[in-house]
Design a protein around this motif. Structure first.
Motif, short mmCIF file in Angstrom:
data_model
loop_
_atom_site.label_atom_id
_atom_site.label_comp_id
_atom_site.label_asym_id
_atom_site.label_seq_id
_atom_site.Cartn_x
_atom_site.Cartn_y
_atom_site.Cartn_z
N THR A 152 -0.51 -1.11 -0.69
CA THR A 152 0.70 -1.10 -1.53
C THR A 152 0.45 -0.29 -2.80
O THR A 152 1.29 0.52 -3.22
CB THR A 152 1.11 -2.54 -1.90
OG1 THR A 152 1.22 -3.29 -0.70
CG2 THR A 152 2.43 -2.59 -2.65
N GLN A 194 -1.77 2.03 -3.19
CA GLN A 194 -1.92 3.45 -2.83
C GLN A 194 -0.56 4.13 -2.76
O GLN A 194 -0.37 5.23 -3.27
CB GLN A 194 -2.64 3.58 -1.48
CG GLN A 194 -4.09 3.18 -1.53
CD GLN A 194 -4.76 3.27 -0.16
OE1 GLN A 194 -4.09 3.34 0.87
NE2 GLN A 194 -6.07 3.24 -0.15
N GLN A 195 0.40 3.44 -2.12
CA GLN A 195 1.75 4.01 -2.01
C GLN A 195 2.39 4.15 -3.38
O GLN A 195 3.04 5.14 -3.69
CB GLN A 195 2.65 3.14 -1.11
CG GLN A 195 2.25 3.14 0.35
CD GLN A 195 2.12 4.54 0.94
OE1 GLN A 195 2.87 5.46 0.58
NE2 GLN A 195 1.16 4.74 1.82
N ARG A 203 0.98 7.16 -5.11
CA ARG A 203 1.52 8.42 -4.57
C ARG A 203 2.87 8.74 -5.20
O ARG A 203 3.11 9.86 -5.64
CB ARG A 203 1.68 8.32 -3.05
CG ARG A 203 0.37 8.52 -2.31
CD ARG A 203 0.48 8.19 -0.85
NE ARG A 203 1.31 9.12 -0.12
CZ ARG A 203 1.08 9.49 1.13
NH1 ARG A 203 0.02 9.04 1.78
NH2 ARG A 203 1.88 10.31 1.75
N HIS A 239 -3.63 11.03 2.08
CA HIS A 239 -3.04 10.83 0.76
C HIS A 239 -2.91 12.15 0.02
O HIS A 239 -1.90 12.42 -0.61
CB HIS A 239 -3.88 9.86 -0.08
CG HIS A 239 -3.70 8.43 0.34
ND1 HIS A 239 -2.46 7.86 0.48
CD2 HIS A 239 -4.59 7.46 0.63
CE1 HIS A 239 -2.60 6.61 0.86
NE2 HIS A 239 -3.88 6.33 0.96
#
Ligand SMILES: Nc1ncnc2c1ncn2[C@@H]1O[C@H](COP(=O)(O)OP(=O)(O)OP(=O)(O)O)[C@@H](O)[C@H]1O
Length: 237
Positions: free
Chosen positions: A166, A168-169, A172, A194
């Motif tokens: 979560t 990581q998203q 981004r 990524h």
């Protein structure tokens, strides 16, 4: 935004980095890739004036980072745990960084509110010192610290490592939003998914030399995976 001019770093006579000339424009998101020892951290450390070049230099907004200090006002970075202060809590650390940038308490509270999806409830309210945090929460502290201030440039080394999916998203999306707002970003990562998911341009280093510098297109991930995959074949042959 960034001009690299005949930049070379040698350790005991051995070349760790050798870049003739690179220009990075405002709002670009650069994905820096390369195998272990390729020179990624050396490059980022030279941009941040953490180490001295053997030759050449890095210019941010036309000023050599090794000579001028202006870039420190608009550059946020997190390379590793050495950027953190181990005996502070995460909140104390972020408060410290925000004061360095001349923020008032209200500015920090607003920043934390805006980015609260990135950290859990007990992360900033807790009494744990940074040295006792999990690796992921240490990284979150450093990444948040790097985003404090009037950013024009953000430099992150392996920011996705140790973050839950979560987060990581979230990161981004956040990086892309920052670029839309005018920030130039350099992200070094071994995570090709990524890095191609966010970057506008990919720079690949091998043995200290840029061997690929391309716009990130829909084919780039497959091309990078096959390039690095072929290395296994080379090593086994
Ligand atoms: N302080 C140092 N003293 C001697 N050699 C060094 C030093 N720092 C880096 N090197 C060498 O410079 C080269 C580039 O290292 P660097 O850490 O920049 O690579 P990297 O691409 O960041 O690797 P990784 O993906 O493993 O983090 C390597 O050969 C490394 O051994």
């Amino acid at each position: 935004m960034i001009q690299v001019d005949k930049l070379q770093k040698k350790y005991k006579g051995k070349v760790a980095l050798d870049i003739a000339d690179v220009t990075i424009k405002k709002q670009e998101i650069i994905g820096l890739v390369g195998n272990n020892g390729a020179g990624k951290t050396t490059f980022l450390s030279l941009v941040l004036d953490l180490i001295q070049p053997t030759e050449g230099g890095v210019f941010l907004k036309d000023k050599n980072v090794a000579v001028h200090e202006d870039w420190k006002q608009y550059t946020g970075s997190f390379l590793d745990d050495t950027f953190l202060i181990p005996f502070m809590t995460s909140y104390e650390y972020l408060e410290f960084i925000s004061k360095l940038h001349g923020w008032k308490k209200g500015d920090l509270e607003e920043f934390l509110e805006e980015n609260k999806q990135f950290y859990g409830d007990d992360f900033l309210s807790g009494k744990k010192m940074i040295k006792d945090l999990s690796k992921g929460n240490k990284n979150k502290t450093g990444i948040l610290g790097a985003m404090i201030g009037s950013l024009d440039l953000l430099i992150l080394d392996e920011p996705f490592a140790n973050l839950d999916p979560t987060s990581q998203q979230w990161l981004r999306i956040k990086i892309q939003k920052l670029a839309e707002q005018g920030v130039t970003v350099i992200v070094s990562s071994h995570d090709l998914q990524h890095v191609t998911g966010i970057s506008s341009r990919i720079i690949m280093l091998e043995e200290g030399v840029i061997i690929k510098d391309v716009a990130n297109t829909e084919n780039t991930l497959v091309e990078l995976e096959s390039y690095f995959g072929a290395k296994i074949q080379e090593q086994t042959n």
